[in-house]
Design a protein around this motif. Sequence first.
Motif, PDB file in Angstrom:
ATOM      1  N   PHE A 185       0.829  -1.208   0.000  1.00 49.69           N
ATOM      2  CA  PHE A 185       0.000   0.000   0.000  1.00 49.69           C
ATOM      3  C   PHE A 185       0.869   1.266   0.000  1.00 49.69           C
ATOM      4  CE2 PHE A 185      -2.875  -3.232   1.671  1.00 49.69           C
ATOM      5  CZ  PHE A 185      -3.999  -2.994   0.891  1.00 49.69           C
ATOM      6  N   THR A 186       1.899   1.267   0.853  1.00 48.57           N
ATOM      7  CA  THR A 186       2.756   2.463   0.894  1.00 48.57           C
ATOM      8  C   THR A 186       3.521   2.624  -0.425  1.00 48.57           C
ATOM      9  OG1 THR A 186       4.418   1.143   2.029  1.00 48.57           O
ATOM     10  CG2 THR A 186       3.100   2.583   3.406  1.00 48.57           C
ATOM     11  N   GLY A 187       3.855   1.488  -1.046  1.00 51.45           N
ATOM     12  CA  GLY A 187       4.539   1.521  -2.340  1.00 51.45           C
ATOM     13  C   GLY A 187       3.672   2.171  -3.396  1.00 51.45           C
ATOM     14  N   VAL A 188       2.396   1.737  -3.455  1.00 50.12           N
ATOM     15  CA  VAL A 188       1.463   2.286  -4.444  1.00 50.12           C
ATOM     16  C   VAL A 188       1.261   3.785  -4.184  1.00 50.12           C
ATOM     17  CG1 VAL A 188      -0.941   2.205  -5.254  1.00 50.12           C
ATOM     18  CG2 VAL A 188       0.319   0.087  -4.881  1.00 50.12           C
ATOM     19  N   LYS A 189       1.137   4.141  -2.905  1.00 47.22           N
ATOM     20  CA  LYS A 189       0.942   5.553  -2.541  1.00 47.22           C
ATOM     21  C   LYS A 189       2.153   6.379  -2.974  1.00 47.22           C
ATOM     22  CE  LYS A 189      -0.770   8.419   1.107  1.00 47.22           C
ATOM     23  NZ  LYS A 189      -0.489   8.842   2.432  1.00 47.22           N
ATOM     24  N   ALA A 190       3.357   5.838  -2.701  1.00 43.14           N
ATOM     25  CA  ALA A 190       4.587   6.545  -3.082  1.00 43.14           C
ATOM     26  C   ALA A 190       4.690   6.690  -4.593  1.00 43.14           C
ATOM     27  CB  ALA A 190       5.797   5.792  -2.531  1.00 43.14           C
ATOM     28  N   VAL A 191       4.287   5.632  -5.320  1.00 44.60           N
ATOM     29  CA  VAL A 191       4.347   5.678  -6.789  1.00 44.60           C
ATOM     30  C   VAL A 191       3.409   6.762  -7.312  1.00 44.60           C
ATOM     31  CG1 VAL A 191       3.725   4.372  -8.877  1.00 44.60           C
ATOM     32  CG2 VAL A 191       5.153   3.317  -7.148  1.00 44.60           C
ATOM     33  N   LYS A 192       2.204   6.851  -6.711  1.00 45.88           N
ATOM     34  CA  LYS A 192       1.245   7.880  -7.137  1.00 45.88           C
ATOM     35  C   LYS A 192       1.830   9.282  -6.932  1.00 45.88           C
ATOM     36  CE  LYS A 192      -3.153   5.533  -6.805  1.00 45.88           C
ATOM     37  NZ  LYS A 192      -4.213   5.153  -5.884  1.00 45.88           N
ATOM     38  N   GLU A 193       2.487   9.457  -5.789  1.00 47.10           N
ATOM     39  CA  GLU A 193       3.111  10.764  -5.495  1.00 47.10           C
ATOM     40  C   GLU A 193       4.210  11.055  -6.507  1.00 47.10           C
ATOM     41  OE1 GLU A 193       2.699  12.921  -2.837  1.00 47.10           O
ATOM     42  OE2 GLU A 193       1.189  11.835  -1.667  1.00 47.10           O
TER      43      GLU A 193
ATOM     44  N   GLU B  84       4.529   9.788  -9.484  1.00 46.64           N
ATOM     45  CA  GLU B  84       3.928  10.010 -10.807  1.00 46.64           C
ATOM     46  C   GLU B  84       3.436  11.456 -10.916  1.00 46.64           C
ATOM     47  OE1 GLU B  84       2.337   5.693 -12.441  1.00 46.64           O
ATOM     48  OE2 GLU B  84       1.021   6.885 -11.156  1.00 46.64           O
ATOM     49  N   HIS B  85       2.840  11.919  -9.823  1.00 45.58           N
ATOM     50  CA  HIS B  85       2.336  13.287  -9.767  1.00 45.58           C
ATOM     51  C   HIS B  85       3.487  14.283  -9.903  1.00 45.58           C
ATOM     52  CE1 HIS B  85      -0.556  16.362  -8.783  1.00 45.58           C
ATOM     53  NE2 HIS B  85       0.272  16.858  -7.892  1.00 45.58           N
ATOM     54  N   ALA B  86       4.629  13.920  -9.314  1.00 43.42           N
ATOM     55  CA  ALA B  86       5.811  14.796  -9.391  1.00 43.42           C
ATOM     56  C   ALA B  86       6.558  14.644 -10.713  1.00 43.42           C
ATOM     57  CB  ALA B  86       6.753  14.479  -8.232  1.00 43.42           C
ATOM     58  N   GLY B  87       6.154  13.672 -11.527  1.00 43.37           N
ATOM     59  CA  GLY B  87       6.779  13.470 -12.837  1.00 43.37           C
ATOM     60  C   GLY B  87       8.053  12.654 -12.779  1.00 43.37           C
ATOM     61  N   ILE B  88       8.343  12.046 -11.631  1.00 44.24           N
ATOM     62  CA  ILE B  88       9.579  11.246 -11.502  1.00 44.24           C
ATOM     63  C   ILE B  88       9.372   9.867 -12.122  1.00 44.24           C
ATOM     64  CG2 ILE B  88      11.215  10.245  -9.845  1.00 44.24           C
ATOM     65  CD1 ILE B  88      10.532  12.714  -8.034  1.00 44.24           C
ATOM     66  N   ILE B  89       8.194   9.304 -11.938  1.00 47.81           N
ATOM     67  CA  ILE B  89       7.866   8.036 -12.596  1.00 47.81           C
ATOM     68  C   ILE B  89       6.814   8.322 -13.646  1.00 47.81           C
ATOM     69  CG2 ILE B  89       6.753   5.780 -12.249  1.00 47.81           C
ATOM     70  CD1 ILE B  89       8.045   5.654  -9.504  1.00 47.81           C
ATOM     71  N   ARG B  90       7.093   7.822 -14.858  1.00 57.51           N
ATOM     72  CA  ARG B  90       6.134   8.064 -15.942  1.00 57.51           C
ATOM     73  C   ARG B  90       5.350   6.809 -16.266  1.00 57.51           C
ATOM     74  NH1 ARG B  90      10.879   9.913 -17.155  1.00 57.51           N
ATOM     75  NH2 ARG B  90      11.147  12.051 -16.456  1.00 57.51           N
TER      76      ARG B  90
END
Lengths: 271, 191
Positions: free
Chosen positions: B175-183, B185-191
């Motif tokens: 869950f924390t992984g998915v939350k971190a990924v969403k953040e 993605e929002h910051a543009g670090i993961i596309r």
Amino acid sequence: MQELSDNKTQATNVYSSSSLFMRQGQSQGLEHINTLAKMLISLVASVITIIFSSPEGLLCLFAFSFAYALFLPQLKILFFAYIFAVIMFMIAMFFSYLLSLIIPIPFDSAGIAVPFLRMLVMLNVVLPLAFSTRIQNILTTLKSLRLPFCIYLPAAVMIRFIPTFLYDIKQVAETLRIRGYSMTVGETMRHPITMIRLLFTPLLFRSLRTSEDLGIAGELKGINANTVMSKYKTEAWNMRDTGLMLFTLFIVALACYIEIFFGSTVTGGHR
Amino acid sequence: MEQNILSKQRETLGLKSLRWTVQDLVIIGVFSAATKISTMLVTIMGGGPNPIGFMAKNLIFTTMLVIMLYRVRKPGTLCLFICINLIISMLLLGASVTLIPSAFMAGLLAELLVSSSGGINKKWGPVLAVGAYDLLSKIFSLGMTWLFSRENPAMILVIIPIVFIGYIGSIGGLFTGVKAVKELEHAGIIR
């Protein structure tokens, strides 16, 4: 300004002159042994401890591995590692004793001692490797193993960045201390999520930034599987290393003899 | 020559290359180091073996793994990550060679499960891979623990709750992984 520049220099020098978990300047008794020899000893120990199941054979291995570990100049580390192992052993004994009260089978301490002997043998061979080997030597040895490029590159990056991350964490912890956070075990137990967030988030962003920068640098330098990489420094295999390996083989043979002819079968209290 | 044509065809079709680039390999290496350091740190800061420490260690490991798989979304990445971690643990940290088959088998089965359910490029592909790996590795490592402590099988009874507590941390890590990924993605670090 001068202090900042000193910090930067210290951070960049962390890897080139230190071992995996140790700083420059500490004397190293086992430093002159070839890294590959130390790795092979660690590998042999990890295989042989699994095969052995009698306390006699493992005691023989333990005695010699302990003598090997005593060459480590930082005996304080060995002492603390042993204290930790003793605490673990006591916990295991206590719970096994509790179980023997619930399940009506006699409590056998020898059965519990064997897994801990295995652990101690590994401790004795791993500590000298981790605390007396320079990172550059580890990288050179890794290269000589002729691993595929897709394994060698991440492994080299991993080894290279362990000391850097340790240094980063120290800096993050110092920053948190300045901001008034107490970095003690008690505080970690009281606020585990806050502590994880405070330490883990900077590390995550540092990892992402480092990988981005390093990846781009690698691409620009044209590093790929076909790149011929020259060795920065070669580590010679000398007579001392050959002697150490032969002695290791002798110890293994002796322990095998003891295990086969004098080894008692440990059944444990709950088999 | 044929490979170049294939990669060009892939590029024109807008498909990602299946082979790891240098950047991908660097990301795997950096994340391996960060994972090793953070789990080590939790062990030291947690003051030895305790339930909170076990949970926190697994939570961080799983979170990092999820982020890494979203960053390097290619088949085989999980197996490569495991392989590198095991080689380093075995050569430098004294981890037993017996850990290799169990961890590698768990990784391989997780990869197979993901590819049979649509591949790692599906929205939940990395989470499924990490979730399956966590569960399978815990089961296989219990088997290995039995082998290691075969003289006293009662020790397994002590270890099972510890592994279970660790697994709770792993589930939390998803869950924390998915939350971190969403953040990210929002910051543009993961596309």
